[in-house]
Design an enzyme around this catalytic site. Structure first.
Site, mmCIF file in Angstrom:
data_model
loop_
_atom_site.group_PDB
_atom_site.id
_atom_site.type_symbol
_atom_site.label_atom_id
_atom_site.label_comp_id
_atom_site.label_asym_id
_atom_site.label_seq_id
_atom_site.Cartn_x
_atom_site.Cartn_y
_atom_site.Cartn_z
ATOM 1 N N GLU A 190 0.825 -1.219 0.000
ATOM 2 C CA GLU A 190 0.000 0.000 0.000
ATOM 3 C C GLU A 190 0.859 1.268 0.000
ATOM 4 O O GLU A 190 0.635 2.181 0.796
ATOM 5 C CB GLU A 190 -0.948 -0.010 1.213
ATOM 6 C CG GLU A 190 -1.840 -1.248 1.243
ATOM 7 C CD GLU A 190 -2.635 -1.402 2.540
ATOM 8 O OE1 GLU A 190 -2.620 -0.482 3.375
ATOM 9 O OE2 GLU A 190 -3.270 -2.457 2.708
ATOM 10 N N ASN A 208 2.198 -4.915 -3.408
ATOM 11 C CA ASN A 208 0.884 -5.406 -2.998
ATOM 12 C C ASN A 208 0.000 -4.211 -2.626
ATOM 13 O O ASN A 208 0.430 -3.320 -1.891
ATOM 14 C CB ASN A 208 1.076 -6.314 -1.764
ATOM 15 C CG ASN A 208 -0.184 -7.020 -1.315
ATOM 16 O OD1 ASN A 208 -0.886 -7.630 -2.122
ATOM 17 N ND2 ASN A 208 -0.488 -6.948 -0.015
ATOM 18 N N HIS A 266 -9.893 -6.675 -1.641
ATOM 19 C CA HIS A 266 -10.937 -6.559 -0.609
ATOM 20 C C HIS A 266 -12.161 -5.939 -1.284
ATOM 21 O O HIS A 266 -12.177 -4.739 -1.559
ATOM 22 C CB HIS A 266 -10.458 -5.678 0.546
ATOM 23 C CG HIS A 266 -9.362 -6.311 1.334
ATOM 24 N ND1 HIS A 266 -9.562 -7.434 2.113
ATOM 25 C CD2 HIS A 266 -8.050 -6.002 1.457
ATOM 26 C CE1 HIS A 266 -8.429 -7.781 2.696
ATOM 27 N NE2 HIS A 266 -7.492 -6.934 2.310
ATOM 28 N N GLU A 275 -5.486 -11.104 -0.846
ATOM 29 C CA GLU A 275 -6.308 -10.880 0.356
ATOM 30 C C GLU A 275 -7.797 -10.853 0.019
ATOM 31 O O GLU A 275 -8.562 -10.065 0.595
ATOM 32 C CB GLU A 275 -5.905 -9.557 1.029
ATOM 33 C CG GLU A 275 -4.434 -9.461 1.377
ATOM 34 C CD GLU A 275 -4.045 -8.175 2.091
ATOM 35 O OE1 GLU A 275 -4.922 -7.476 2.616
ATOM 36 O OE2 GLU A 275 -2.837 -7.855 2.087
ATOM 37 N N ASP A 301 -11.599 -10.961 -0.167
ATOM 38 C CA ASP A 301 -12.850 -11.229 0.547
ATOM 39 C C ASP A 301 -13.935 -10.372 -0.098
ATOM 40 O O ASP A 301 -13.647 -9.402 -0.804
ATOM 41 C CB ASP A 301 -12.764 -11.041 2.068
ATOM 42 C CG ASP A 301 -12.128 -9.740 2.508
ATOM 43 O OD1 ASP A 301 -12.095 -8.779 1.712
ATOM 44 O OD2 ASP A 301 -11.683 -9.667 3.669
HETATM 45 O O1 G3I Z 1 -2.874 -0.233 17.099
HETATM 46 C C1 G3I Z 1 -4.112 -0.080 17.777
HETATM 47 C C2 G3I Z 1 -3.893 0.131 19.245
HETATM 48 O O2 G3I Z 1 -3.208 1.353 19.423
HETATM 49 C C3 G3I Z 1 -5.235 0.167 19.970
HETATM 50 O O3 G3I Z 1 -5.030 0.262 21.326
HETATM 51 C C4 G3I Z 1 -6.012 -1.117 19.672
HETATM 52 C C5 G3I Z 1 -7.368 -1.135 20.340
HETATM 53 O O4 G3I Z 1 -8.386 -0.690 19.485
HETATM 54 O O5 G3I Z 1 -6.169 -1.242 18.269
HETATM 55 C C6 G3I Z 1 -4.941 -1.342 17.554
HETATM 56 O O6 G3I Z 1 -5.200 -1.462 16.192
HETATM 57 C C7 G3I Z 1 -5.588 -2.735 15.689
HETATM 58 C C8 G3I Z 1 -4.614 -3.143 14.626
HETATM 59 O O7 G3I Z 1 -5.030 -4.289 13.955
HETATM 60 C C9 G3I Z 1 -3.214 -3.346 15.183
HETATM 61 O O8 G3I Z 1 -3.118 -4.466 16.001
HETATM 62 C C10 G3I Z 1 -6.997 -2.596 15.102
HETATM 63 O O9 G3I Z 1 -7.937 -2.363 16.122
HETATM 64 C C11 G3I Z 1 -7.344 -3.845 14.346
HETATM 65 O O10 G3I Z 1 -8.590 -3.682 13.751
HETATM 66 C C12 G3I Z 1 -6.274 -4.133 13.281
HETATM 67 O O11 G3I Z 1 -6.613 -5.208 12.485
HETATM 68 C C13 G3I Z 1 -5.798 -5.665 11.391
HETATM 69 C C14 G3I Z 1 -5.650 -4.638 10.242
HETATM 70 O O12 G3I Z 1 -4.988 -5.268 9.142
HETATM 71 C C15 G3I Z 1 -4.850 -3.405 10.583
HETATM 72 O O13 G3I Z 1 -4.721 -2.597 9.448
HETATM 73 C C16 G3I Z 1 -6.547 -6.886 10.884
HETATM 74 O O14 G3I Z 1 -6.503 -7.906 11.881
HETATM 75 C C17 G3I Z 1 -5.925 -7.425 9.599
HETATM 76 O O15 G3I Z 1 -6.776 -8.402 9.041
HETATM 77 C C18 G3I Z 1 -5.762 -6.303 8.574
HETATM 78 O O16 G3I Z 1 -5.134 -6.820 7.413
HETATM 79 C C19 G3I Z 1 -4.881 -5.868 6.350
HETATM 80 C C20 G3I Z 1 -3.633 -6.320 5.610
HETATM 81 O O17 G3I Z 1 -2.566 -6.505 6.482
HETATM 82 C C21 G3I Z 1 -3.266 -5.326 4.521
HETATM 83 N N1 G3I Z 1 -4.377 -5.100 3.625
HETATM 84 C C22 G3I Z 1 -5.637 -4.728 4.281
HETATM 85 C C23 G3I Z 1 -6.026 -5.763 5.330
HETATM 86 C C24 G3I Z 1 -7.365 -5.454 5.935
HETATM 87 O O18 G3I Z 1 -7.327 -4.240 6.639
#
Ligand code: G3I
Length: 362
Positions: free
Chosen positions: A169, A211, A247, A276, A278
């Site tokens: 990205e 990607n 996505h 990825e 879905d």
């Molecule tokens: O970093 C914050 C933290 O500061 C905060 O305290 C906490 C509580 O809300 O949230 C944390 O963020 C989380 C983040 O992962 C980091 O762990 C988000 O809530 C959470 O929703 C997030 O999810 C992941 C997301 O990437 C982050 O961008 C998903 O599990 C994961 O499936 C998703 O995957 C991405 C690919 O890597 C790249 N392409 C898009 C795809 C879907 O977003």
């Protein structure tokens, strides 16, 4: 081809109605699975749930704890992508600390089950640790930090990773470099080429990918990626592939033009991949999709698969999670859901059968 897809989707819905969602065994007693149905030169993958949004859920960490889920991973897929476990904030939580355990467990599982692994990801604006984003570094230090991270992580998995999402990205929807990416902002876009060079030196056999999402149709973003790919190739930078995350939402049109997009990168001599996929939808009251929605979803899934199958160098097709239970979608898009190919209890949806039958036909 369109008529074929519609028939596959309709048959898939009929299969679910007749079997109640149980997976029918194939002749000869061997159950047909996605990986068994796939052509030998196409890896079929899924994200392995863990980290990210899972940390806030009531269920235990999915990959180590959910045995039924692990069985599905082993049975259905020939490639695994750590959903969060190889991202900077997980694998490099402190400047002088790497935590390989969760990702190592996935790589071990993959070897035991004859699966490839897609490494995700090395250069991204998101899910970076606070020590990096909030630290004060000179340009030389930042460059050294990225270089060390890539040599350490890619080197740790040398020989065990099929493909790395090196640059994730890095462009916005207009095709401009994303300034949220700390390395691009501070060091300039030339750092992208360096990231590929370092990853290649750390593991010369891994295929190295660009990607991104929002590249399923022609437009400014795809044009910019094509220009970047041409430039990197002309400079002799070891970039080997271009991937669409895919996505998708049923709010928007079917990805009918994806094949054309992938072909443009294939024509440059690059591999292509779907990394990825879905397909989310607006859930009716009660939260259960209609048969019509499920058929449309199956059609979207097979449209993307058909695009990959039609392009010679498309060698990896990955869905972003196998079950709705662990999908990231409802956490980011509260009105939408049901985006994966299996229900919470791992019963297949029409989209699963549509993918399987399309693979078997290919
Ligand atoms: O970093 C914050 C933290 O500061 C905060 O305290 C906490 C509580 O809300 O949230 C944390 O963020 C989380 C983040 O992962 C980091 O762990 C988000 O809530 C959470 O929703 C997030 O999810 C992941 C997301 O990437 C982050 O961008 C998903 O599990 C994961 O499936 C998703 O995957 C991405 C690919 O890597 C790249 N392409 C898009 C795809 C879907 O977003």
């Amino acid at each position: 081809m369109k008529a074929h897809r519609a028939v596959v989707a309709a048959l898939a819905v009929a299969t679910v109605l007749v079997t109640g969602g149980a997976m029918p065994a194939q002749a000869g007693g061997r159950e047909l699975t996605l990986r068994r149905a796939a052509p030998h030169d196409l890896r079929i993958g899924t994200a392995v749930a863990g980290g990210g949004h899972h940390l806030e859920q009531e269920y235990p960490d999915p990959f180590p704890n959910d045995r039924a889920y692990r069985r599905v991973l082993a049975r259905e897929f020939s490639s695994l992508s750590p959903e969060n476990q190889m991202k900077w904030e997980f694998i490099h939580p402190e400047r002088d600390e790497y935590r390989f355990g969760p990702a190592d467990a996935i790589v071990r599982f993959a070897r035991q089950n004859g699966q490839a692994v897609r490494g995700h990801t090395l250069l991204w604006h998101s899910q970076n640790p606070a020590w990096l984003t909030e630290g004060t570094f000179t340009k030389a230090e930042l460059r050294a930090i990225l270089k060390e991270h890539i040599f350490t992580v890619v080197g740790h998995y040398r020989g065990k990773i099929h493909q790395w999402d090196v640059a994730n990205e890095i462009l916005d929807e207009n095709g401009a470099y994303r300034q949220e990416n700390i390395f691009i902002r501070e060091l300039g876009p030339g750092i992208v080429a360096d990231a590929f060079r370092w990853a290649h030196r750390a593991d010369p056999h891994a295929q190295l990918f660009l990607n991104d999402y929002g590249v399923d149709f022609p437009g400014a973003k795809v044009d910019a990626y094509e220009a970047l790919a041409r430039q990197l190739l002309a400079e002799g930078v070891p970039v080997h592939g271009f991937a669409t995350q895919a996505h998708l939402s049923m709010r928007y049109g079917k990805p009918d033009q994806l094949r054309t997009v992938l072909q443009r990168f294939d024509d440059l001599g690059l591999h292509t991949a779907v990394t990825e996929l879905d397909v989310r939808m607006d859930l009716p009251e009660g939260g259960v999709p209609t048969a019509e929605q499920l058929a449309t979803q199956a059609d979207y899934y097979t449209t993307v698969l058909d695009a990959c199958l039609a392009v010679d160098g498309c060698n990896s097709f990955t869905i972003w999670g196998v079950t709705d239970k662990y999908s990231w979608v409802p956490h980011f898009f509260p009105a939408e859901g049901a985006a994966t190919v299996m229900w919470d209890d791992l019963r297949p949806k029409p989209a699963y059968y549509a993918l399987r039958d399309t693979l078997a036909d290919a």
